[in-house]
Design a protein around this motif. Structure first.
Motif, PDB file in Angstrom:
ATOM      1  N   VAL B  10       0.829  -1.198   0.000  1.00 39.84           N
ATOM      2  CA  VAL B  10       0.000   0.000   0.000  1.00 39.84           C
ATOM      3  C   VAL B  10       0.872   1.260   0.000  1.00 39.84           C
ATOM      4  O   VAL B  10       0.602   2.226  -0.714  1.00 39.84           O
ATOM      5  N   LYS B  11       1.956   1.231   0.805  1.00 33.94           N
ATOM      6  CA  LYS B  11       2.794   2.431   0.931  1.00 33.94           C
ATOM      7  C   LYS B  11       3.706   2.654  -0.272  1.00 33.94           C
ATOM      8  O   LYS B  11       4.201   3.765  -0.492  1.00 33.94           O
ATOM      9  N   LYS B  12       3.937   1.576  -1.009  1.00 34.43           N
ATOM     10  CA  LYS B  12       4.931   1.586  -2.073  1.00 34.43           C
ATOM     11  C   LYS B  12       4.739   2.707  -3.094  1.00 34.43           C
ATOM     12  O   LYS B  12       5.684   3.417  -3.431  1.00 34.43           O
ATOM     13  N   GLU B  13       3.510   2.883  -3.552  1.00 37.05           N
ATOM     14  CA  GLU B  13       3.263   3.889  -4.596  1.00 37.05           C
ATOM     15  C   GLU B  13       3.583   5.294  -4.091  1.00 37.05           C
ATOM     16  O   GLU B  13       4.141   6.108  -4.823  1.00 37.05           O
ATOM     17  N   ALA B  14       3.225   5.556  -2.808  1.00 36.65           N
ATOM     18  CA  ALA B  14       3.512   6.874  -2.233  1.00 36.65           C
ATOM     19  C   ALA B  14       5.023   7.099  -2.160  1.00 36.65           C
ATOM     20  O   ALA B  14       5.525   8.169  -2.527  1.00 36.65           O
ATOM     21  N   ILE B  15       5.747   6.064  -1.683  1.00 39.22           N
ATOM     22  CA  ILE B  15       7.202   6.186  -1.562  1.00 39.22           C
ATOM     23  C   ILE B  15       7.829   6.419  -2.936  1.00 39.22           C
ATOM     24  O   ILE B  15       8.641   7.323  -3.134  1.00 39.22           O
ATOM     25  N   SER B  17       6.469   7.564  -5.789  1.00 38.23           N
ATOM     26  CA  SER B  17       6.174   8.822  -6.487  1.00 38.23           C
ATOM     27  C   SER B  17       6.904   9.982  -5.816  1.00 38.23           C
ATOM     28  O   SER B  17       7.346  10.915  -6.490  1.00 38.23           O
ATOM     29  N   LEU B  18       7.055   9.907  -4.492  1.00 41.77           N
ATOM     30  CA  LEU B  18       7.817  10.945  -3.783  1.00 41.77           C
ATOM     31  C   LEU B  18       9.274  10.949  -4.252  1.00 41.77           C
ATOM     32  O   LEU B  18       9.857  12.003  -4.554  1.00 41.77           O
ATOM     33  N   VAL B  19       9.863   9.749  -4.338  1.00 40.57           N
ATOM     34  CA  VAL B  19      11.258   9.623  -4.769  1.00 40.57           C
ATOM     35  C   VAL B  19      11.422  10.150  -6.201  1.00 40.57           C
ATOM     36  O   VAL B  19      12.366  10.876  -6.503  1.00 40.57           O
ATOM     37  N   LEU B  20      10.486   9.793  -7.055  1.00 38.29           N
ATOM     38  CA  LEU B  20      10.589  10.227  -8.452  1.00 38.29           C
ATOM     39  C   LEU B  20      10.463  11.744  -8.572  1.00 38.29           C
ATOM     40  O   LEU B  20      10.938  12.345  -9.541  1.00 38.29           O
ATOM     41  N   PHE B 194      23.098   1.502  -2.662  1.00 43.58           N
ATOM     42  CA  PHE B 194      22.135   2.394  -3.297  1.00 43.58           C
ATOM     43  C   PHE B 194      20.972   1.552  -3.805  1.00 43.58           C
ATOM     44  O   PHE B 194      21.196   0.543  -4.463  1.00 43.58           O
ATOM     45  N   VAL B 195      19.734   1.966  -3.491  1.00 40.64           N
ATOM     46  CA  VAL B 195      18.614   1.303  -4.157  1.00 40.64           C
ATOM     47  C   VAL B 195      18.217   2.138  -5.361  1.00 40.64           C
ATOM     48  O   VAL B 195      18.385   3.365  -5.374  1.00 40.64           O
ATOM     49  N   ARG B 196      17.700   1.441  -6.356  1.00 38.93           N
ATOM     50  CA  ARG B 196      17.255   2.131  -7.570  1.00 38.93           C
ATOM     51  C   ARG B 196      15.733   2.095  -7.607  1.00 38.93           C
ATOM     52  O   ARG B 196      15.114   1.042  -7.485  1.00 38.93           O
ATOM     53  N   ILE B 197      15.144   3.278  -7.707  1.00 37.63           N
ATOM     54  CA  ILE B 197      13.691   3.412  -7.877  1.00 37.63           C
ATOM     55  C   ILE B 197      13.496   4.232  -9.140  1.00 37.63           C
ATOM     56  O   ILE B 197      13.865   5.403  -9.179  1.00 37.63           O
ATOM     57  N   GLY B 198      12.964   3.601 -10.187  1.00 40.49           N
ATOM     58  CA  GLY B 198      12.910   4.267 -11.493  1.00 40.49           C
ATOM     59  C   GLY B 198      14.327   4.577 -11.929  1.00 40.49           C
ATOM     60  O   GLY B 198      15.178   3.687 -11.954  1.00 40.49           O
TER      61      GLY B 198
END
Lengths: 241, 264
Positions: B10-15, B17-20, B194-198
Protein backbone atom coordinates in the motif's frame (compact mmCIF):
# COMPACT_ATOMS: atom_id res chain seq x y z
CA UNK A 1 45.07 -17.31 -2.90
CA UNK A 2 48.79 -16.75 -2.95
CA UNK A 3 50.51 -17.15 -6.29
CA UNK A 4 53.15 -19.91 -6.01
CA UNK A 5 55.23 -18.13 -8.67
CA UNK A 6 53.14 -18.66 -11.78
CA UNK A 7 53.61 -15.87 -14.33
CA UNK A 8 50.17 -15.05 -15.70
CA UNK A 9 51.58 -12.93 -18.54
CA UNK A 10 54.70 -13.69 -20.61
CA UNK A 11 57.14 -11.08 -21.93
CA UNK A 12 55.02 -10.67 -25.10
CA UNK A 13 51.90 -9.94 -23.04
CA UNK A 14 50.38 -13.34 -23.84
CA UNK A 15 48.40 -15.27 -21.25
CA UNK A 16 48.98 -18.87 -20.12
CA UNK A 17 46.75 -20.23 -22.91
CA UNK A 18 48.27 -17.90 -25.51
CA UNK A 19 45.44 -15.37 -25.50
CA UNK A 20 45.86 -11.61 -25.59
CA UNK A 21 44.50 -9.53 -22.71
CA UNK A 22 41.20 -8.72 -24.41
CA UNK A 23 40.55 -12.11 -26.04
CA UNK A 24 37.79 -14.59 -25.17
CA UNK A 25 38.28 -18.32 -24.78
CA UNK A 26 36.69 -20.42 -27.58
CA UNK A 27 32.90 -20.63 -27.16
CA UNK A 28 30.36 -22.92 -28.82
CA UNK A 29 26.60 -22.71 -28.25
CA UNK A 30 23.88 -25.09 -29.38
CA UNK A 31 20.16 -24.49 -28.76
CA UNK A 32 17.50 -27.19 -28.45
CA UNK A 33 19.57 -30.13 -27.24
CA UNK A 34 17.19 -31.80 -24.76
CA UNK A 35 14.10 -33.79 -25.67
CA UNK A 36 11.86 -33.25 -22.65
CA UNK A 37 12.62 -29.65 -21.67
CA UNK A 38 10.57 -26.84 -23.24
CA UNK A 39 13.79 -25.07 -24.13
CA UNK A 40 17.43 -26.00 -23.75
CA UNK A 41 20.99 -25.05 -24.56
CA UNK A 42 24.42 -26.66 -24.42
CA UNK A 43 27.36 -24.32 -24.10
CA UNK A 44 31.11 -24.80 -24.01
CA UNK A 45 33.23 -21.87 -22.89
CA UNK A 46 36.93 -22.68 -22.62
CA UNK A 47 37.01 -25.68 -20.30
CA UNK A 48 33.44 -25.09 -19.07
CA UNK A 49 30.60 -27.32 -20.18
CA UNK A 50 27.10 -26.32 -19.13
CA UNK A 51 23.63 -27.56 -19.98
CA UNK A 52 20.55 -25.39 -19.45
CA UNK A 53 16.94 -26.56 -19.48
CA UNK A 54 13.76 -24.48 -19.16
CA UNK A 55 10.34 -25.72 -18.09
CA UNK A 56 7.23 -23.57 -18.16
CA UNK A 57 5.44 -21.31 -17.79
CA UNK A 58 3.69 -23.96 -15.68
CA UNK A 59 1.73 -24.36 -12.46
CA UNK A 60 3.38 -22.93 -9.35
CA UNK A 61 4.37 -25.44 -6.71
CA UNK A 62 3.72 -24.88 -3.83
CA UNK A 63 0.64 -22.97 -4.90
CA UNK A 64 0.75 -20.21 -2.29
CA UNK A 65 3.92 -18.87 -3.92
CA UNK A 66 1.97 -17.93 -7.05
CA UNK A 67 1.99 -14.21 -7.87
CA UNK A 68 -1.36 -12.94 -9.21
CA UNK A 69 0.42 -10.24 -11.24
CA UNK A 70 3.40 -12.00 -12.77
CA UNK A 71 5.31 -15.21 -13.36
CA UNK A 72 7.69 -16.54 -10.74
CA UNK A 73 11.19 -17.48 -11.89
CA UNK A 74 13.16 -20.29 -10.32
CA UNK A 75 16.83 -20.48 -11.22
CA UNK A 76 19.02 -23.33 -10.10
CA UNK A 77 22.75 -23.26 -10.73
CA UNK A 78 24.10 -26.69 -9.91
CA UNK A 79 27.70 -27.91 -9.94
CA UNK A 80 27.98 -31.59 -10.85
CA UNK A 81 30.06 -33.34 -8.15
CA UNK A 82 32.64 -34.43 -10.74
CA UNK A 83 32.91 -31.01 -12.43
CA UNK A 84 35.74 -29.75 -10.23
CA UNK A 85 39.09 -31.06 -8.88
CA UNK A 86 37.89 -31.74 -5.36
CA UNK A 87 34.45 -33.41 -5.51
CA UNK A 88 31.62 -30.93 -4.95
CA UNK A 89 29.11 -32.12 -2.38
CA UNK A 90 25.77 -32.68 -4.11
CA UNK A 91 23.02 -30.19 -3.33
CA UNK A 92 23.03 -26.44 -2.88
CA UNK A 93 26.07 -24.72 -1.36
CA UNK A 94 26.19 -21.15 -0.07
CA UNK A 95 28.02 -20.21 -3.24
CA UNK A 96 25.48 -21.80 -5.57
CA UNK A 97 22.54 -20.27 -3.67
CA UNK A 98 24.03 -16.79 -4.11
CA UNK A 99 24.82 -17.35 -7.80
CA UNK A 100 21.28 -18.66 -8.38
CA UNK A 101 19.79 -15.57 -6.71
CA UNK A 102 21.69 -12.93 -8.69
CA UNK A 103 21.28 -14.88 -11.96
CA UNK A 104 17.51 -15.19 -11.41
CA UNK A 105 17.26 -11.45 -10.75
CA UNK A 106 19.14 -10.75 -14.00
CA UNK A 107 16.69 -12.87 -16.02
CA UNK A 108 13.67 -11.35 -14.26
CA UNK A 109 14.63 -7.99 -15.73
CA UNK A 110 14.57 -9.43 -19.25
CA UNK A 111 11.52 -11.75 -19.23
CA UNK A 112 8.03 -10.29 -19.78
CA UNK A 113 6.86 -11.76 -16.44
CA UNK A 114 3.58 -9.84 -16.48
CA UNK A 115 2.50 -11.90 -19.52
CA UNK A 116 2.22 -15.05 -17.41
CA UNK A 117 0.60 -14.32 -14.04
CA UNK A 118 0.23 -17.17 -11.54
CA UNK A 119 2.79 -19.34 -13.33
CA UNK A 120 6.32 -20.46 -12.73
CA UNK A 121 9.24 -20.60 -15.14
CA UNK A 122 11.94 -23.03 -14.07
CA UNK A 123 15.47 -22.47 -15.32
CA UNK A 124 17.87 -25.26 -14.44
CA UNK A 125 21.54 -25.11 -15.30
CA UNK A 126 23.88 -28.03 -14.75
CA UNK A 127 27.59 -27.29 -14.76
CA UNK A 128 29.07 -30.52 -16.09
CA UNK A 129 32.65 -29.33 -16.15
CA UNK A 130 34.02 -26.21 -14.52
CA UNK A 131 37.03 -24.08 -15.40
CA UNK A 132 36.42 -20.54 -14.06
CA UNK A 133 33.58 -18.37 -15.28
CA UNK A 134 30.80 -20.90 -14.71
CA UNK A 135 28.20 -18.36 -13.55
CA UNK A 136 28.64 -16.41 -16.80
CA UNK A 137 28.53 -19.57 -18.93
CA UNK A 138 25.43 -20.77 -17.05
CA UNK A 139 23.50 -17.50 -17.38
CA UNK A 140 24.42 -17.12 -21.05
CA UNK A 141 23.15 -20.66 -21.72
CA UNK A 142 20.02 -20.08 -19.62
CA UNK A 143 18.92 -17.10 -21.68
CA UNK A 144 19.35 -19.07 -24.93
CA UNK A 145 17.27 -21.89 -23.40
CA UNK A 146 14.55 -19.37 -22.44
CA UNK A 147 14.46 -18.06 -26.01
CA UNK A 148 14.38 -21.66 -27.29
CA UNK A 149 11.36 -22.26 -25.02
CA UNK A 150 9.63 -19.35 -26.75
CA UNK A 151 9.40 -17.22 -23.62
CA UNK A 152 9.03 -13.55 -24.55
CA UNK A 153 11.93 -11.41 -23.43
CA UNK A 154 12.99 -7.78 -23.79
CA UNK A 155 16.38 -9.06 -24.87
CA UNK A 156 18.74 -11.96 -24.40
CA UNK A 157 20.90 -11.82 -21.30
CA UNK A 158 24.60 -12.20 -22.01
CA UNK A 159 27.24 -12.64 -19.33
CA UNK A 160 30.97 -12.18 -19.43
CA UNK A 161 33.69 -11.47 -16.87
CA UNK A 162 36.63 -9.14 -16.80
CA UNK A 163 39.37 -9.31 -14.21
CA UNK A 164 42.81 -8.11 -13.26
CA UNK A 165 46.03 -10.07 -13.72
CA UNK A 166 49.54 -8.76 -13.08
CA UNK A 167 48.01 -5.31 -12.67
CA UNK A 168 46.30 -5.34 -16.08
CA UNK A 169 42.60 -5.59 -16.94
CA UNK A 170 41.89 -8.83 -18.81
CA UNK A 171 38.82 -10.36 -20.43
CA UNK A 172 37.37 -13.75 -19.43
CA UNK A 173 39.67 -15.15 -16.73
CA UNK A 174 40.73 -18.79 -16.87
CA UNK A 175 41.33 -20.98 -13.80
CA UNK A 176 44.86 -19.88 -12.84
CA UNK A 177 44.01 -16.24 -13.47
CA UNK A 178 40.94 -16.52 -11.29
CA UNK A 179 42.96 -18.16 -8.50
CA UNK A 180 46.01 -15.90 -8.58
CA UNK A 181 44.68 -12.75 -10.22
CA UNK A 182 43.87 -9.53 -8.38
CA UNK A 183 40.18 -9.14 -9.26
CA UNK A 184 37.21 -10.93 -10.78
CA UNK A 185 34.32 -8.94 -12.22
CA UNK A 186 31.46 -10.94 -13.72
CA UNK A 187 28.65 -8.94 -15.31
CA UNK A 188 25.63 -9.67 -17.49
CA UNK A 189 24.00 -7.24 -19.87
CA UNK A 190 20.97 -6.91 -22.10
CA UNK A 191 22.97 -6.34 -25.29
CA UNK A 192 20.54 -4.10 -27.19
CA UNK A 193 20.88 -1.34 -24.59
CA UNK A 194 24.10 -2.60 -22.95
CA UNK A 195 22.39 -2.23 -19.57
CA UNK A 196 23.94 -4.22 -16.74
CA UNK A 197 21.61 -6.72 -15.06
CA UNK A 198 24.16 -8.73 -13.09
CA UNK A 199 27.28 -7.36 -11.48
CA UNK A 200 29.57 -8.81 -8.86
CA UNK A 201 33.14 -7.98 -8.03
CA UNK A 202 35.84 -9.08 -5.70
CA UNK A 203 39.42 -7.91 -5.67
CA UNK A 204 40.88 -4.46 -6.07
CA UNK A 205 40.01 -1.82 -8.68
CA UNK A 206 40.93 1.83 -8.89
CA UNK A 207 38.40 4.16 -10.51
CA UNK A 208 40.26 3.93 -13.86
CA UNK A 209 40.41 0.16 -13.66
CA UNK A 210 36.68 -0.05 -12.98
CA UNK A 211 35.99 1.93 -16.16
CA UNK A 212 38.33 -0.25 -18.22
CA UNK A 213 36.86 -3.43 -16.71
CA UNK A 214 33.30 -2.29 -17.51
CA UNK A 215 34.29 -1.57 -21.12
CA UNK A 216 36.19 -4.83 -21.43
CA UNK A 217 33.41 -7.01 -20.01
CA UNK A 218 30.70 -5.28 -22.07
CA UNK A 219 32.76 -5.69 -25.27
CA UNK A 220 33.28 -9.36 -24.43
CA UNK A 221 29.56 -9.87 -23.82
CA UNK A 222 28.75 -8.26 -27.19
CA UNK A 223 30.90 -10.92 -28.89
CA UNK A 224 29.15 -13.69 -26.94
CA UNK A 225 25.78 -12.18 -27.92
CA UNK A 226 26.57 -12.82 -31.61
CA UNK A 227 27.18 -16.49 -30.81
CA UNK A 228 23.88 -16.73 -28.90
CA UNK A 229 21.97 -15.29 -31.85
CA UNK A 230 23.77 -17.62 -34.26
CA UNK A 231 22.83 -20.66 -32.15
CA UNK A 232 19.16 -19.63 -32.10
CA UNK A 233 19.08 -18.98 -35.85
CA UNK A 234 20.72 -22.35 -36.46
CA UNK A 235 18.07 -24.06 -34.32
CA UNK A 236 15.16 -22.56 -36.24
CA UNK A 237 16.50 -22.49 -39.79
CA UNK A 238 14.32 -24.16 -42.36
CA UNK A 239 15.72 -27.33 -43.96
CA UNK A 240 17.29 -26.76 -47.35
CA UNK A 241 17.94 -23.06 -46.78
CA UNK B 1 1.51 -12.81 1.38
CA UNK B 2 2.48 -11.79 4.89
CA UNK B 3 0.62 -9.03 6.71
CA UNK B 4 3.81 -6.96 6.69
CA UNK B 5 4.08 -7.19 2.91
CA UNK B 6 0.53 -5.94 2.34
CA UNK B 7 1.24 -2.77 4.32
CA UNK B 8 4.29 -2.09 2.16
CA UNK B 9 2.36 -2.83 -1.00
CA UNK B 10 0.00 0.00 0.00
CA UNK B 11 2.79 2.43 0.93
CA UNK B 12 4.93 1.59 -2.07
CA UNK B 13 3.26 3.89 -4.60
CA UNK B 14 3.51 6.87 -2.23
CA UNK B 15 7.20 6.19 -1.56
CA UNK B 16 7.98 5.73 -5.24
CA UNK B 17 6.17 8.82 -6.49
CA UNK B 18 7.82 10.95 -3.78
CA UNK B 19 11.26 9.62 -4.77
CA UNK B 20 10.59 10.23 -8.45
CA UNK B 21 9.76 13.84 -7.59
CA UNK B 22 13.16 14.15 -5.91
CA UNK B 23 12.31 13.67 -2.22
CA UNK B 24 12.50 10.96 0.45
CA UNK B 25 9.92 10.08 3.10
CA UNK B 26 12.27 11.00 5.95
CA UNK B 27 13.47 14.21 4.28
CA UNK B 28 17.03 13.02 3.70
CA UNK B 29 19.05 13.90 0.63
CA UNK B 30 19.45 11.04 -1.84
CA UNK B 31 23.09 10.48 -0.90
CA UNK B 32 22.91 10.76 2.89
CA UNK B 33 23.33 7.95 5.39
CA UNK B 34 20.89 7.88 8.30
CA UNK B 35 22.38 8.73 11.72
CA UNK B 36 25.05 6.16 12.53
CA UNK B 37 26.11 4.94 15.94
CA UNK B 38 28.79 2.33 16.56
CA UNK B 39 29.44 0.81 19.98
CA UNK B 40 32.50 -1.42 20.04
CA UNK B 41 33.35 -4.01 22.72
CA UNK B 42 29.62 -4.47 23.27
CA UNK B 43 29.99 -8.19 24.01
CA UNK B 44 32.90 -8.57 26.42
CA UNK B 45 33.20 -12.33 25.98
CA UNK B 46 33.70 -12.03 22.26
CA UNK B 47 37.21 -11.30 20.97
CA UNK B 48 35.75 -8.31 19.16
CA UNK B 49 32.27 -6.90 18.72
CA UNK B 50 30.31 -3.90 17.53
CA UNK B 51 26.69 -2.84 17.81
CA UNK B 52 25.74 -0.72 14.83
CA UNK B 53 22.68 1.48 14.65
CA UNK B 54 21.94 2.80 11.19
CA UNK B 55 18.72 4.74 11.62
CA UNK B 56 16.45 2.18 13.25
CA UNK B 57 18.33 -0.80 11.82
CA UNK B 58 20.40 -2.57 14.46
CA UNK B 59 23.07 -5.15 13.74
CA UNK B 60 25.36 -6.78 16.27
CA UNK B 61 28.60 -8.25 14.94
CA UNK B 62 30.70 -10.56 17.07
CA UNK B 63 34.16 -11.90 16.30
CA UNK B 64 35.30 -15.18 17.84
CA UNK B 65 38.62 -16.88 17.29
CA UNK B 66 39.80 -20.45 17.54
CA UNK B 67 42.62 -22.53 16.10
CA UNK B 68 42.53 -25.25 13.49
CA UNK B 69 44.25 -26.70 10.47
CA UNK B 70 44.95 -24.37 7.55
CA UNK B 71 43.60 -24.99 4.08
CA UNK B 72 45.96 -26.96 1.84
CA UNK B 73 46.43 -24.08 -0.60
CA UNK B 74 47.14 -21.51 2.14
CA UNK B 75 49.30 -23.42 4.68
CA UNK B 76 50.72 -20.25 6.26
CA UNK B 77 47.52 -18.24 6.61
CA UNK B 78 44.72 -17.94 9.12
CA UNK B 79 41.15 -18.43 7.94
CA UNK B 80 38.26 -16.00 7.74
CA UNK B 81 34.73 -17.35 8.17
CA UNK B 82 31.64 -15.14 7.88
CA UNK B 83 28.08 -15.99 8.80
CA UNK B 84 24.87 -13.95 9.02
CA UNK B 85 21.67 -14.70 10.89
CA UNK B 86 18.43 -12.85 10.45
CA UNK B 87 17.01 -13.77 13.82
CA UNK B 88 13.21 -13.76 14.17
CA UNK B 89 13.10 -10.89 16.68
CA UNK B 90 14.32 -8.54 13.96
CA UNK B 91 11.22 -8.57 11.74
CA UNK B 92 7.85 -10.32 11.48
CA UNK B 93 8.91 -11.88 8.18
CA UNK B 94 12.04 -13.54 9.61
CA UNK B 95 11.56 -17.13 10.68
CA UNK B 96 13.86 -19.41 12.66
CA UNK B 97 15.78 -22.02 10.71
CA UNK B 98 18.74 -22.32 8.38
CA UNK B 99 19.80 -19.11 6.56
CA UNK B 100 17.80 -18.35 3.42
CA UNK B 101 19.24 -16.86 0.22
CA UNK B 102 19.06 -13.32 1.64
CA UNK B 103 21.09 -14.22 4.73
CA UNK B 104 23.58 -16.14 2.60
CA UNK B 105 23.98 -13.23 0.18
CA UNK B 106 24.49 -10.85 3.12
CA UNK B 107 27.17 -13.06 4.68
CA UNK B 108 28.98 -13.54 1.38
CA UNK B 109 28.99 -9.84 0.51
CA UNK B 110 30.34 -8.98 4.00
CA UNK B 111 32.95 -11.74 3.61
CA UNK B 112 34.12 -10.48 0.21
CA UNK B 113 34.52 -6.94 1.53
CA UNK B 114 36.74 -8.07 4.39
CA UNK B 115 38.65 -10.72 2.45
CA UNK B 116 39.27 -8.87 -0.79
CA UNK B 117 40.26 -5.60 0.89
CA UNK B 118 43.01 -7.68 2.55
CA UNK B 119 42.01 -5.96 5.73
CA UNK B 120 43.28 -8.76 7.97
CA UNK B 121 46.92 -9.80 7.64
CA UNK B 122 46.13 -13.52 7.59
CA UNK B 123 49.80 -14.52 7.37
CA UNK B 124 50.35 -13.14 10.87
CA UNK B 125 47.70 -15.59 12.11
CA UNK B 126 49.80 -18.65 11.37
CA UNK B 127 50.89 -20.55 14.49
CA UNK B 128 52.77 -23.44 12.80
CA UNK B 129 52.86 -23.56 9.02
CA UNK B 130 50.75 -26.35 7.56
CA UNK B 131 49.62 -27.43 11.03
CA UNK B 132 47.94 -24.80 13.14
CA UNK B 133 46.47 -21.40 12.31
CA UNK B 134 43.96 -18.99 13.84
CA UNK B 135 40.40 -18.90 12.52
CA UNK B 136 38.65 -15.53 12.61
CA UNK B 137 34.90 -16.08 12.70
CA UNK B 138 32.66 -13.09 12.02
CA UNK B 139 29.02 -13.55 13.01
CA UNK B 140 26.49 -10.96 11.92
CA UNK B 141 23.38 -10.93 14.10
CA UNK B 142 20.55 -8.80 12.71
CA UNK B 143 18.57 -7.43 15.68
CA UNK B 144 16.16 -4.90 14.18
CA UNK B 145 15.49 -4.68 10.46
CA UNK B 146 14.70 -1.28 9.01
CA UNK B 147 16.53 -1.74 5.71
CA UNK B 148 20.12 -1.71 4.43
CA UNK B 149 21.59 -4.64 6.30
CA UNK B 150 24.57 -4.67 3.94
CA UNK B 151 26.07 -1.34 5.03
CA UNK B 152 25.25 -1.91 8.70
CA UNK B 153 26.79 -5.41 8.68
CA UNK B 154 29.98 -4.40 6.83
CA UNK B 155 30.43 -1.39 9.12
CA UNK B 156 29.88 -3.63 12.15
CA UNK B 157 32.33 -6.24 10.90
CA UNK B 158 35.00 -3.62 10.21
CA UNK B 159 34.51 -1.93 13.59
CA UNK B 160 34.50 -5.27 15.44
CA UNK B 161 37.65 -6.51 13.70
CA UNK B 162 39.42 -3.24 14.52
CA UNK B 163 38.85 -3.88 18.23
CA UNK B 164 39.45 -7.65 18.18
CA UNK B 165 42.11 -9.00 20.55
CA UNK B 166 43.63 -12.43 20.03
CA UNK B 167 43.26 -14.70 23.08
CA UNK B 168 46.28 -16.30 24.71
CA UNK B 169 47.45 -19.62 23.26
CA UNK B 170 49.30 -21.94 25.66
CA UNK B 171 50.43 -25.39 24.47
CA UNK B 172 47.82 -25.11 21.69
CA UNK B 173 45.07 -24.51 24.24
CA UNK B 174 43.18 -21.22 24.00
CA UNK B 175 42.75 -19.24 27.19
CA UNK B 176 39.77 -17.07 26.35
CA UNK B 177 39.93 -15.07 29.57
CA UNK B 178 43.29 -13.62 28.60
CA UNK B 179 43.12 -11.44 25.52
CA UNK B 180 46.47 -10.40 24.15
CA UNK B 181 47.61 -8.78 20.92
CA UNK B 182 45.21 -6.86 18.71
CA UNK B 183 44.23 -8.54 15.46
CA UNK B 184 46.58 -7.39 12.67
CA UNK B 185 44.33 -5.15 10.53
CA UNK B 186 45.44 -2.84 7.73
CA UNK B 187 42.28 -1.36 6.23
CA UNK B 188 38.74 -0.34 7.10
CA UNK B 189 36.45 -1.39 4.22
CA UNK B 190 33.05 0.36 4.30
CA UNK B 191 30.18 -0.01 1.87
CA UNK B 192 27.61 2.18 0.20
CA UNK B 193 24.36 0.54 -0.84
CA UNK B 194 22.14 2.39 -3.30
CA UNK B 195 18.61 1.30 -4.16
CA UNK B 196 17.26 2.13 -7.57
CA UNK B 197 13.69 3.41 -7.88
CA UNK B 198 12.91 4.27 -11.49
CA UNK B 199 15.98 6.21 -12.61
CA UNK B 200 16.81 7.47 -9.11
CA UNK B 201 19.49 6.04 -6.81
CA UNK B 202 19.21 6.43 -3.02
CA UNK B 203 21.99 5.78 -0.52
CA UNK B 204 21.22 3.80 2.65
CA UNK B 205 17.58 2.79 2.02
CA UNK B 206 15.22 2.31 4.94
CA UNK B 207 12.82 -0.62 4.88
CA UNK B 208 10.10 1.21 2.97
CA UNK B 209 12.54 2.25 0.27
CA UNK B 210 13.93 -1.27 0.11
CA UNK B 211 10.42 -2.72 -0.29
CA UNK B 212 9.73 -0.18 -3.06
CA UNK B 213 12.99 -0.62 -4.95
CA UNK B 214 13.56 -2.14 -8.35
CA UNK B 215 17.06 -3.25 -7.37
CA UNK B 216 20.22 -2.21 -5.58
CA UNK B 217 23.98 -1.90 -5.88
CA UNK B 218 26.46 -2.33 -3.03
CA UNK B 219 30.02 -1.02 -3.42
CA UNK B 220 32.60 -1.76 -0.73
CA UNK B 221 35.43 0.77 -0.66
CA UNK B 222 38.81 0.68 1.03
CA UNK B 223 40.58 3.60 2.75
CA UNK B 224 42.63 4.25 -0.43
CA UNK B 225 39.43 4.74 -2.44
CA UNK B 226 39.72 1.44 -4.30
CA UNK B 227 36.76 -0.86 -4.89
CA UNK B 228 37.15 -4.25 -3.20
CA UNK B 229 33.70 -5.79 -3.60
CA UNK B 230 30.51 -5.11 -5.54
CA UNK B 231 27.12 -6.76 -5.65
CA UNK B 232 24.07 -5.97 -7.72
CA UNK B 233 20.78 -7.38 -6.48
CA UNK B 234 17.14 -7.14 -7.42
CA UNK B 235 15.47 -6.51 -10.74
CA UNK B 236 16.99 -3.38 -12.24
CA UNK B 237 19.58 -2.41 -14.83
CA UNK B 238 22.49 0.02 -14.77
CA UNK B 239 24.28 1.85 -17.54
CA UNK B 240 28.07 1.88 -17.39
CA UNK B 241 27.94 5.60 -16.51
CA UNK B 242 25.55 4.91 -13.60
CA UNK B 243 28.06 2.51 -12.04
CA UNK B 244 30.88 5.04 -12.41
CA UNK B 245 28.80 7.82 -10.88
CA UNK B 246 27.75 5.67 -7.90
CA UNK B 247 31.37 4.62 -7.41
CA UNK B 248 32.43 8.29 -7.08
CA UNK B 249 29.65 8.98 -4.57
CA UNK B 250 30.50 5.83 -2.61
CA UNK B 251 34.17 6.84 -2.31
CA UNK B 252 33.16 10.21 -0.89
CA UNK B 253 30.44 8.94 1.45
CA UNK B 254 32.36 5.95 2.83
CA UNK B 255 35.32 8.26 3.41
CA UNK B 256 33.21 10.58 5.58
CA UNK B 257 31.70 7.67 7.48
CA UNK B 258 35.08 6.03 8.07
CA UNK B 259 36.50 9.23 9.55
CA UNK B 260 33.52 9.48 11.87
CA UNK B 261 33.24 5.97 13.26
CA UNK B 262 36.44 3.97 12.87
CA UNK B 263 39.00 4.74 15.54
CA UNK B 264 42.44 3.48 14.72
Amino acid sequence: MKNPGIKLLDENGKRLDGRGLKELRPITIKAGVLDRADGSCYLEWGGNKVLAGVYGPREVIPRHLADPLKARVVYRYNLAPFSVDERARPGPSRRSIEISKVSREALEKAIFLEEFPKTQIDVYVEVLEAEAGTRCAALTAASVALADAGIPMRDLVTACAAGKIEGKIALDLMKEEDNYGEADFPIAIMPRTKEIVLMQMDGNFTREELTEALETAINGAMQVYELQKKALKERYKIEGE
Amino acid sequence: MEHDDIIWEVKKEAIRSLVLSGKRMDGRDFYDYRPVEVKTNYVKRAEGSALVKLGKTQVLVGVKMDVGEPYQDTPNQGNLITNAEMVPIAAPIFTPGPPDENAIELARVVDRGIRESQMIDLEKLCVREGELVWNVIVDVHVLDYDGNLFDAAILGATAALHTTRIPKLEDDVIIYSEKKDPLPVRWAPISSTFVRIGDKDLLDPDLGEEKSMDGRLTLTIRDDGNLCAAQKGGVCAYKKEDVEKLFDIAVKKTGELRKKVIKK
